[in-house]
Design a protein around this motif. Sequence first.
Motif, PDB file in Angstrom:
ATOM      1  N   THR A  73      90.228  76.111  43.218  1.00  0.00           N
ATOM      2  CA  THR A  73      91.444  75.252  42.833  1.00  0.00           C
ATOM      3  C   THR A  73      91.514  74.694  43.326  1.00  0.00           C
ATOM      4  O   THR A  73      90.908  73.749  44.700  1.00  0.00           O
ATOM      5  N   TYR A  74      93.103  73.683  42.351  1.00  0.00           N
ATOM      6  CA  TYR A  74      92.874  72.153  42.979  1.00  0.00           C
ATOM      7  C   TYR A  74      93.970  71.685  43.000  1.00  0.00           C
ATOM      8  O   TYR A  74      94.777  71.984  41.970  1.00  0.00           O
ATOM      9  N   ARG A  75      94.370  70.748  44.690  1.00  0.00           N
ATOM     10  CA  ARG A  75      96.407  70.085  44.351  1.00  0.00           C
ATOM     11  C   ARG A  75      96.201  68.928  45.097  1.00  0.00           C
ATOM     12  O   ARG A  75      94.675  69.045  45.661  1.00  0.00           O
ATOM     13  N   VAL A 103      98.239  49.859  50.487  1.00  0.00           N
ATOM     14  CA  VAL A 103      97.883  51.194  50.395  1.00  0.00           C
ATOM     15  C   VAL A 103      97.782  52.489  50.210  1.00  0.00           C
ATOM     16  O   VAL A 103      99.261  52.565  51.021  1.00  0.00           O
ATOM     17  N   GLN A 104      97.139  53.221  48.847  1.00  0.00           N
ATOM     18  CA  GLN A 104      97.351  54.130  48.336  1.00  0.00           C
ATOM     19  C   GLN A 104      96.790  55.186  49.484  1.00  0.00           C
ATOM     20  O   GLN A 104      96.117  54.869  49.824  1.00  0.00           O
ATOM     21  N   PHE A 105      97.291  56.019  49.969  1.00  0.00           N
ATOM     22  CA  PHE A 105      96.654  57.746  50.433  1.00  0.00           C
ATOM     23  C   PHE A 105      96.654  58.842  49.925  1.00  0.00           C
ATOM     24  O   PHE A 105      98.449  59.321  49.155  1.00  0.00           O
ATOM     25  N   HIS A 106      95.791  59.179  49.707  1.00  0.00           N
ATOM     26  CA  HIS A 106      95.718  60.475  48.631  1.00  0.00           C
ATOM     27  C   HIS A 106      95.079  61.534  49.672  1.00  0.00           C
ATOM     28  O   HIS A 106      94.194  61.471  49.621  1.00  0.00           O
ATOM     29  N   THR A 107      95.956  63.275  49.721  1.00  0.00           N
ATOM     30  CA  THR A 107      94.862  64.219  50.318  1.00  0.00           C
ATOM     31  C   THR A 107      94.921  65.034  49.396  1.00  0.00           C
ATOM     32  O   THR A 107      96.154  65.816  49.338  1.00  0.00           O
ATOM     33  N   PHE A 108      94.370  65.961  48.792  1.00  0.00           N
ATOM     34  CA  PHE A 108      93.784  66.860  47.923  1.00  0.00           C
ATOM     35  C   PHE A 108      92.985  67.846  48.817  1.00  0.00           C
ATOM     36  O   PHE A 108      92.838  68.247  49.223  1.00  0.00           O
ATOM     37  N   GLU A 109      93.162  68.947  47.917  1.00  0.00           N
ATOM     38  CA  GLU A 109      92.796  70.866  48.839  1.00  0.00           C
ATOM     39  C   GLU A 109      92.310  71.260  47.359  1.00  0.00           C
ATOM     40  O   GLU A 109      92.452  71.351  46.692  1.00  0.00           O
ATOM     41  N   ILE A 110      91.358  71.190  47.703  1.00  0.00           N
ATOM     42  CA  ILE A 110      90.114  72.351  46.810  1.00  0.00           C
ATOM     43  C   ILE A 110      90.042  73.981  47.651  1.00  0.00           C
ATOM     44  O   ILE A 110      89.136  73.743  48.888  1.00  0.00           O
ATOM     45  N   CYS A 111      90.526  74.872  46.874  1.00  0.00           N
ATOM     46  CA  CYS A 111      90.280  75.989  47.509  1.00  0.00           C
ATOM     47  C   CYS A 111      88.749  77.117  46.430  1.00  0.00           C
ATOM     48  O   CYS A 111      89.364  76.915  45.581  1.00  0.00           O
ATOM     49  N   TRP A 112      88.265  77.896  47.231  1.00  0.00           N
ATOM     50  CA  TRP A 112      87.877  78.626  46.970  1.00  0.00           C
ATOM     51  C   TRP A 112      87.896  80.131  46.883  1.00  0.00           C
ATOM     52  O   TRP A 112      88.620  80.262  48.137  1.00  0.00           O
ATOM     53  N   LEU A 113      88.712  80.621  45.633  1.00  0.00           N
ATOM     54  CA  LEU A 113      89.423  81.972  45.214  1.00  0.00           C
ATOM     55  C   LEU A 113      88.938  82.890  46.126  1.00  0.00           C
ATOM     56  O   LEU A 113      89.778  84.325  46.966  1.00  0.00           O
ATOM     57  N   ASP A 114      87.684  83.085  46.214  1.00  0.00           N
ATOM     58  CA  ASP A 114      87.022  84.294  46.269  1.00  0.00           C
ATOM     59  C   ASP A 114      86.386  84.880  47.646  1.00  0.00           C
ATOM     60  O   ASP A 114      84.660  84.483  47.657  1.00  0.00           O
ATOM     61  N   TYR A 137      90.153  63.431  51.238  1.00  0.00           N
ATOM     62  CA  TYR A 137      90.867  62.021  51.699  1.00  0.00           C
ATOM     63  C   TYR A 137      90.208  60.952  50.696  1.00  0.00           C
ATOM     64  O   TYR A 137      89.305  60.266  50.532  1.00  0.00           O
ATOM     65  N   TYR A 138      91.179  60.024  50.182  1.00  0.00           N
ATOM     66  CA  TYR A 138      91.209  59.347  49.017  1.00  0.00           C
ATOM     67  C   TYR A 138      91.789  58.032  49.709  1.00  0.00           C
ATOM     68  O   TYR A 138      93.080  58.090  49.973  1.00  0.00           O
ATOM     69  N   THR A 139      91.380  57.139  50.023  1.00  0.00           N
ATOM     70  CA  THR A 139      92.523  55.245  50.345  1.00  0.00           C
ATOM     71  C   THR A 139      91.694  54.395  49.555  1.00  0.00           C
ATOM     72  O   THR A 139      90.664  53.967  49.563  1.00  0.00           O
TER      73      THR A 139
END
Length: 143
Positions: free
Chosen positions: A40-42, A57-68, A113-115
Amino acid sequence: MTTNQLTNAIANTLTQHFPDIPVHPSNGGSTPAPDTQGLTYRLLSAKLTRERSDRFVQFHTFEICWLDASNIPDTLPDRLCEALETIEVEGTPYRATELRWKTWGQIPKLLVYYTMRTTKVSESATPMQQLEQRPTTLKGANE
């Protein structure tokens, strides 16, 4: 570049690099359903700050999860880092400024993190127009 474009690029990148694994947007809950598998990603945060009047400046933080949690592939961390280190958004490559692994409970999560620096394009000014000159005759005071 908008946050939606970046989110879609992450989803496309995950789907391309992990074709055998289901990829879904996160439902926002802290605990996924027990039978859920895949990635999943968010978006965790998005921030825009002004550096000068025309530069941001744009800062974006995403979370990627392995569910199993009971079946984590040995190569998962490396494959995720390789996939998300540089992504392409509408033909422009964007490199992650940081990739960090976290484990909350049994579920491993990758924070990405993307900047980006952007410049506001000013409206184009009306170009100078051409002046029209007409010959005139000056009349003297005696006439």
